[in-house]
Design an enzyme around this catalytic site. Structure first.
Site, PDB file in Angstrom:
ATOM      1  N   ARG A  57     -26.685 -20.521  -3.988  1.00  0.00           N
ATOM      2  CA  ARG A  57     -26.282 -21.420  -2.898  1.00  0.00           C
ATOM      3  C   ARG A  57     -26.134 -20.657  -1.578  1.00  0.00           C
ATOM      4  NH1 ARG A  57     -21.138 -22.803  -2.287  1.00  0.00           N
ATOM      5  NH2 ARG A  57     -20.705 -22.797  -4.512  1.00  0.00           N
ATOM      6  N   TYR A 110     -34.953 -39.020  16.367  1.00  0.00           N
ATOM      7  CA  TYR A 110     -35.443 -39.262  15.010  1.00  0.00           C
ATOM      8  C   TYR A 110     -34.473 -40.233  14.309  1.00  0.00           C
ATOM      9  CZ  TYR A 110     -36.607 -38.448  10.142  1.00  0.00           C
ATOM     10  OH  TYR A 110     -36.943 -38.635   8.834  1.00  0.00           O
ATOM     11  N   ASP A 182     -34.301 -30.090  18.022  1.00  0.00           N
ATOM     12  CA  ASP A 182     -35.145 -30.365  16.860  1.00  0.00           C
ATOM     13  C   ASP A 182     -36.590 -30.082  17.281  1.00  0.00           C
ATOM     14  OD1 ASP A 182     -36.794 -31.569  14.916  1.00  0.00           O
ATOM     15  OD2 ASP A 182     -35.306 -33.108  14.455  1.00  0.00           O
ATOM     16  N   LYS A 207     -42.419 -31.153   7.218  1.00  0.00           N
ATOM     17  CA  LYS A 207     -43.522 -31.597   8.074  1.00  0.00           C
ATOM     18  C   LYS A 207     -44.531 -30.462   8.257  1.00  0.00           C
ATOM     19  CE  LYS A 207     -40.870 -35.153   8.027  1.00  0.00           C
ATOM     20  NZ  LYS A 207     -39.900 -35.480   9.066  1.00  0.00           N
TER      21      LYS A 207
HETATM   22  C1  LIG Z   1     -38.589 -35.735   9.180  1.00  0.00           C
HETATM   23  C2  LIG Z   1     -37.765 -35.353  10.338  1.00  0.00           C
HETATM   24  C3  LIG Z   1     -36.400 -35.032  10.175  1.00  0.00           C
HETATM   25  C4  LIG Z   1     -35.706 -35.118   8.849  1.00  0.00           C
HETATM   26  O1  LIG Z   1     -36.234 -34.243   7.931  1.00  0.00           O
HETATM   27  P1  LIG Z   1     -36.209 -34.459   6.327  1.00  0.00           P
HETATM   28  O2  LIG Z   1     -36.910 -33.265   5.824  1.00  0.00           O
HETATM   29  O3  LIG Z   1     -36.904 -35.759   6.070  1.00  0.00           O
HETATM   30  O4  LIG Z   1     -34.766 -34.542   5.953  1.00  0.00           O
HETATM   31  C5  LIG Z   1     -35.693 -34.651  11.296  1.00  0.00           C
HETATM   32  N1  LIG Z   1     -36.269 -34.594  12.512  1.00  0.00           N
HETATM   33  C6  LIG Z   1     -37.564 -34.911  12.703  1.00  0.00           C
HETATM   34  C7  LIG Z   1     -38.137 -34.837  14.071  1.00  0.00           C
HETATM   35  C8  LIG Z   1     -38.353 -35.307  11.625  1.00  0.00           C
HETATM   36  O5  LIG Z   1     -39.636 -35.620  11.822  1.00  0.00           O
END
Ligand SMILES: *Cc1c(COP(=O)(O)O)cnc(C)c1O
Length: 390
Positions: A57, A110, A182, A207
């Protein structure tokens, strides 16, 4: 181990060390914990992120490889890999905010992040003010004595608005606020927010970093090692940290990020340009087009305009739904940033929790389609998209 009986020896497996050579790729350390010869080293390592490996962890060599790789690409002092992008975002928000605090976030967020901020406001006594992603004056005007954090996205979903990172992060720094960006849509290859003043960069590695639609993960990168340590202590208590196999898949994806991003960007340019002159399309929202409100900023901030964009069908909701059921090569699916081209209808899926007002504020219409352009041959993609439009 040869002194022991067979049933004991079956439990304690040999661990041949590799000597005189080493693995080319990072192995998967599929172990939940580590054995110590020295009890003092074990005790010491439990209290800090840079000690010996202790427990899964906390981190693990495979997970740490990913943390070092992404921290290196983003120019950060340290990183915490998590089980999902939301895991990274929440590790940072919950690690830095307490009841009574105020945060400033950009208007278009998001969907999962917007939903989480609503939770923080509804149940944790935190307040929020939304400001445009490119308005440092609005940010300054929104500051209160209890403001601690500014939350931005390099490129927003699905309208691909580009945040004025130098202006917004610069203002945050002057005001003594922590800025969190982000960077999922851009990746460190198109933009490195820390170079523009960000304190924390978060990613959904699900992604582009993973890139092959086979793993869910996230990571938070810290510009400064003291903030990294502070949030690390919280992260291991929260328990949203990543596990080795997911990290290994992400590392495998990361190795081809540069060549994939080039193709994602060039394919997106090809499709966005063609869509912009198609009679069934009312507008295309890709920051590489001169008509996009972020075009000038994107040219300065990004070394490529990204592989995700949206477009508005002139026929509204009916046309949006017809398009979704007519594509054949492009897949109707959530997520983005993978090698396959994916489409979705934000108003009924990713942004379904927004009211009509909030949708309008985000520029999302009934006929808006989001496309995450994959790395297929661009002519095949255009053939599919244009047959779906007619
Ligand atoms: C998909 C996404 C998230 C969340 O990520 P997960 O891996 O689905 O938890 C956060 N910010 C952006 C811009 C995203 O495209």
């Amino acid at each position: 181990m040869n002194d022991f009986r067979p049933d004991t020896r079956a439990v304690h497996l040999p661990q041949p060390m590799v000597e005189g050579s080493r693995p080319i790729t990072m192995p998967i350390y599929q172990t939940s914990g580590f054995v110590f010869d020295d009890p003092a080293l074990m005790a010491d390592s439990m209290g800090r992120p840079d000690g010996a490996y202790v427990y899964g962890r906390y981190t693990n060599p495979t997970v740490r490889s990913l943390e070092l790789a992404v921290a290196g690409l983003e120019g950060g002092a340290g990183a915490i890999a998590t089980g999902s992008g939301m895991g990274a975002i929440n590790t940072v928000l919950l690690g830095l905010l307490k009841p009574g605090d105020h945060l400033i976030a950009q208007t278009s967020l998001y969907g999962g992040t917007a939903a989480m901020i609503n939770e923080l406001v509804g149940r944790f006594g935190i307040t929020v003010t939304y400001v445009p992603e490119n308005d440092p004056a609005a940010l300054r005007a929104a500051v209160r004595p209890e403001t601690v954090l500014v939350y931005l996205e390099t490129i927003s979903n699905p309208m691909t608005l580009v945040a004025d990172l130098p202006g917004m992060c610069g203002a945050a720094r002057e005001l003594g606020l922590v800025s969190v960006v982000d960077n999922t849509f851009a990746t460190a290859l198109l933009c490195r927010p820390i170079e523009h003043g960000a304190d924390v960069v978060v990613h959904s590695t699900t992604k582009y970093l993973g890139g092959h639609t086979d793993v869910v993960g996230g990571i938070a990168v810290f510009a400064d090692s003291s903030l990294y340590e502070k949030v690390w202590h919280f992260a291991i208590s929260l328990g949203a940290t990543a596990e080795p196999f997911a990290s290994w898949l992400t590392l495998r994806g990361l190795q081809t990020l540069a060549v994939r991003m080039e193709r994602h960007c060039s394919n997106a340019e090809f499709l966005a340009t063609r869509l912009a002159s198609h009679p069934a399309v009312a507008a295309v929202h890709w920051p590489g087009l001169e008509s996009h409100p972020s075009y000038a900023l994107a040219g300065k901030l990004l070394s490529g305009f990204g592989g995700v964009f949206s477009f508005d069908l002139a026929g509204g909701r009916a046309a949006g739904e017809k398009f979704m059921s007519s594509v054949r090569l492009a897949l109707l699916a959530p997520s983005l940033g993978g090698v396959e081209t994916l489409v979705l209808h934000p108003a009924t899926t990713s942004h379904r929790s927004l009211s009509a007002d909030e949708l309008a504020r985000n520029g999302i219409g009934e006929g808006t389609v989001r496309i995450s352009v994959g790395i297929e041959n661009p002519e095949d993609l255009w053939a599919d998209v244009s047959q779906a439009l007619s």
